[in-house]
Design a protein around this motif. Sequence first.
Motif, PDB file in Angstrom:
ATOM      1  N   PHE A  61       0.840  -1.201   0.000  1.00 11.85           N
ATOM      2  CA  PHE A  61       0.000   0.000   0.000  1.00 11.85           C
ATOM      3  C   PHE A  61       0.878   1.254   0.000  1.00 11.85           C
ATOM      4  CE2 PHE A  61      -2.051   3.450   2.309  1.00 11.85           C
ATOM      5  CZ  PHE A  61      -3.205   3.611   1.579  1.00 11.85           C
ATOM      6  N   ILE A  62       1.867   1.318   0.877  1.00  8.29           N
ATOM      7  CA  ILE A  62       2.741   2.490   0.975  1.00  8.29           C
ATOM      8  C   ILE A  62       3.545   2.670  -0.308  1.00  8.29           C
ATOM      9  CG2 ILE A  62       4.681   3.529   2.231  1.00  8.29           C
ATOM     10  CD1 ILE A  62       1.940   3.465   3.771  1.00  8.29           C
ATOM     11  N   GLU A  63       3.996   1.574  -0.890  1.00 10.82           N
ATOM     12  CA  GLU A  63       4.754   1.632  -2.147  1.00 10.82           C
ATOM     13  C   GLU A  63       3.900   2.231  -3.258  1.00 10.82           C
ATOM     14  OE1 GLU A  63       5.918  -1.601  -5.486  1.00 10.82           O
ATOM     15  OE2 GLU A  63       6.449  -2.161  -3.432  1.00 10.82           O
ATOM     16  N   VAL A  64       2.678   1.746  -3.415  1.00  5.95           N
ATOM     17  CA  VAL A  64       1.789   2.256  -4.464  1.00  5.95           C
ATOM     18  C   VAL A  64       1.402   3.705  -4.163  1.00  5.95           C
ATOM     19  CG1 VAL A  64      -0.461   1.937  -5.592  1.00  5.95           C
ATOM     20  CG2 VAL A  64       0.971  -0.050  -5.070  1.00  5.95           C
ATOM     21  N   LEU A  65       1.162   4.012  -2.922  1.00  6.84           N
ATOM     22  CA  LEU A  65       0.842   5.380  -2.514  1.00  6.84           C
ATOM     23  C   LEU A  65       1.973   6.338  -2.888  1.00  6.84           C
ATOM     24  CD1 LEU A  65      -0.975   7.385  -0.894  1.00  6.84           C
ATOM     25  CD2 LEU A  65       0.310   6.689   1.135  1.00  6.84           C
ATOM     26  N   ASP A  84      -3.405  -5.359 -11.012  1.00  7.28           N
ATOM     27  CA  ASP A  84      -3.503  -6.821 -11.064  1.00  7.28           C
ATOM     28  C   ASP A  84      -2.189  -7.470 -10.650  1.00  7.28           C
ATOM     29  OD1 ASP A  84      -6.142  -6.699 -11.854  1.00  7.28           O
ATOM     30  OD2 ASP A  84      -5.709  -6.993 -13.986  1.00  7.28           O
ATOM     31  N   ASP A  85      -1.063  -6.866 -11.038  1.00  7.02           N
ATOM     32  CA  ASP A  85       0.244  -7.401 -10.651  1.00  7.02           C
ATOM     33  C   ASP A  85       0.441  -7.333  -9.141  1.00  7.02           C
ATOM     34  OD1 ASP A  85       0.920  -8.013 -13.267  1.00  7.02           O
ATOM     35  OD2 ASP A  85       2.145  -6.212 -13.557  1.00  7.02           O
ATOM     36  N   ASP A  86       0.012  -6.228  -8.528  1.00  6.34           N
ATOM     37  CA  ASP A  86       0.121  -6.096  -7.074  1.00  6.34           C
ATOM     38  C   ASP A  86      -0.746  -7.143  -6.372  1.00  6.34           C
ATOM     39  OD1 ASP A  86       1.853  -3.883  -7.265  1.00  6.34           O
ATOM     40  OD2 ASP A  86       0.170  -2.474  -7.314  1.00  6.34           O
ATOM     41  N   LEU A  87      -1.947  -7.323  -6.884  1.00  3.82           N
ATOM     42  CA  LEU A  87      -2.836  -8.338  -6.304  1.00  3.82           C
ATOM     43  C   LEU A  87      -2.259  -9.740  -6.464  1.00  3.82           C
ATOM     44  CD1 LEU A  87      -6.282  -6.935  -7.459  1.00  3.82           C
ATOM     45  CD2 LEU A  87      -5.476  -7.098  -5.102  1.00  3.82           C
ATOM     46  N   SER A  92       0.282 -14.411  -4.074  1.00  3.45           N
ATOM     47  CA  SER A  92       1.375 -15.391  -4.078  1.00  3.45           C
ATOM     48  C   SER A  92       2.103 -15.456  -2.735  1.00  3.45           C
ATOM     49  CB  SER A  92       2.378 -15.074  -5.190  1.00  3.45           C
ATOM     50  OG  SER A  92       3.168 -13.952  -4.848  1.00  3.45           O
ATOM     51  N   MET A  93       1.892 -14.457  -1.886  1.00  5.47           N
ATOM     52  CA  MET A  93       2.589 -14.381  -0.597  1.00  5.47           C
ATOM     53  C   MET A  93       1.768 -14.952   0.564  1.00  5.47           C
ATOM     54  SD  MET A  93       5.517 -12.899  -1.171  1.00  5.47           S
ATOM     55  CE  MET A  93       6.002 -12.376   0.444  1.00  5.47           C
ATOM     56  N   ILE A  94       0.576 -15.440   0.301  1.00  6.77           N
ATOM     57  CA  ILE A  94      -0.294 -15.923   1.378  1.00  6.77           C
ATOM     58  C   ILE A  94       0.427 -17.014   2.170  1.00  6.77           C
ATOM     59  CG2 ILE A  94      -2.462 -17.084   1.932  1.00  6.77           C
ATOM     60  CD1 ILE A  94      -3.655 -15.743  -0.571  1.00  6.77           C
ATOM     61  N   ASN A 104      -8.444 -13.583  -0.397  1.00  9.38           N
ATOM     62  CA  ASN A 104      -8.609 -13.574  -1.850  1.00  9.38           C
ATOM     63  C   ASN A 104      -8.530 -12.111  -2.292  1.00  9.38           C
ATOM     64  OD1 ASN A 104     -11.144 -12.440  -1.224  1.00  9.38           O
ATOM     65  ND2 ASN A 104     -12.182 -14.418  -1.378  1.00  9.38           N
ATOM     66  N   GLU A 105      -8.777 -11.838  -3.542  1.00 13.12           N
ATOM     67  CA  GLU A 105      -8.662 -10.460  -4.016  1.00 13.12           C
ATOM     68  C   GLU A 105      -9.650  -9.537  -3.306  1.00 13.12           C
ATOM     69  OE1 GLU A 105      -8.617 -10.052  -8.259  1.00 13.12           O
ATOM     70  OE2 GLU A 105      -6.855 -11.356  -8.454  1.00 13.12           O
ATOM     71  N   ARG A 106     -10.842 -10.018  -3.036  1.00 13.49           N
ATOM     72  CA  ARG A 106     -11.832  -9.202  -2.315  1.00 13.49           C
ATOM     73  C   ARG A 106     -11.324  -8.860  -0.922  1.00 13.49           C
ATOM     74  NH1 ARG A 106     -15.198  -9.953   1.399  1.00 13.49           N
ATOM     75  NH2 ARG A 106     -15.035 -12.201   1.423  1.00 13.49           N
ATOM     76  N   TRP A 107     -10.746  -9.828  -0.236  1.00 13.45           N
ATOM     77  CA  TRP A 107     -10.203  -9.618   1.116  1.00 13.45           C
ATOM     78  C   TRP A 107      -9.090  -8.566   1.077  1.00 13.45           C
ATOM     79  CZ3 TRP A 107      -5.702  -9.732   3.803  1.00 13.45           C
ATOM     80  CH2 TRP A 107      -5.767  -9.875   5.180  1.00 13.45           C
ATOM     81  N   ILE A 108      -8.196  -8.699   0.110  1.00 12.77           N
ATOM     82  CA  ILE A 108      -7.093  -7.741  -0.017  1.00 12.77           C
ATOM     83  C   ILE A 108      -7.638  -6.346  -0.294  1.00 12.77           C
ATOM     84  CG2 ILE A 108      -5.114  -7.077  -1.446  1.00 12.77           C
ATOM     85  CD1 ILE A 108      -4.633 -10.149  -1.837  1.00 12.77           C
ATOM     86  N   LYS A 109      -8.565  -6.225  -1.234  1.00 10.30           N
ATOM     87  CA  LYS A 109      -9.136  -4.913  -1.566  1.00 10.30           C
ATOM     88  C   LYS A 109      -9.857  -4.300  -0.364  1.00 10.30           C
ATOM     89  CE  LYS A 109      -9.659  -5.782  -6.497  1.00 10.30           C
ATOM     90  NZ  LYS A 109     -10.597  -6.007  -7.607  1.00 10.30           N
ATOM     91  N   ASN A 110     -10.538  -5.122   0.414  1.00 11.89           N
ATOM     92  CA  ASN A 110     -11.225  -4.624   1.602  1.00 11.89           C
ATOM     93  C   ASN A 110     -10.228  -4.034   2.604  1.00 11.89           C
ATOM     94  OD1 ASN A 110     -13.578  -4.343   3.412  1.00 11.89           O
ATOM     95  ND2 ASN A 110     -12.508  -5.904   4.621  1.00 11.89           N
ATOM     96  N   ASN A 111      -9.110  -4.705   2.806  1.00 11.84           N
ATOM     97  CA  ASN A 111      -8.114  -4.206   3.748  1.00 11.84           C
ATOM     98  C   ASN A 111      -7.361  -3.008   3.197  1.00 11.84           C
ATOM     99  OD1 ASN A 111      -8.023  -5.906   6.351  1.00 11.84           O
ATOM    100  ND2 ASN A 111      -8.457  -7.345   4.708  1.00 11.84           N
TER     101      ASN A 111
END
Length: 126
Positions: A61-65, A84-87, A92-94, A104-111
């Motif tokens: 998040f901080i990197e993209v910010l 998509d690459d960030d997701l 891949s790091m789970i 999943n992607e929804r969980w990541i986007k929510n956080n």
Amino acid sequence: MDQLNFIFTKNSFHIDEAKDSAWAELFKENKYAALYELGFKNNLKGLTPSAFYLYQLSQKFIEVLSRSPELEVAREETIIELSDDDLDYLMSMIPFAIGTEYINERWIKNNIKHLNEQFKKGYDIL
């Protein structure tokens, strides 16, 4: 952050039987504020797999910010959305940890949404 374990839930996460530490207290008080602050830390050692994953999420998040061109113009209106690459990277790091079946992607986007809210709160008090 040494030996802090987290349990992943359907939409978020929570600390698991925290040991007494400054980070444990921060996560108990406001887990998203603590997660946001975590992204600014460097070279954290001895993280549990669940803590390391949250560290990776916050750092992404901080990197993209920090790469966001609108940050200098409209800081308080900046909303970070992962590519998509960030997701894919975060997927891949789970780690092997309790509740990772929910990630999943929804969980990541929510956080990430909650991290955006923490970022915005920094400007609401200025």
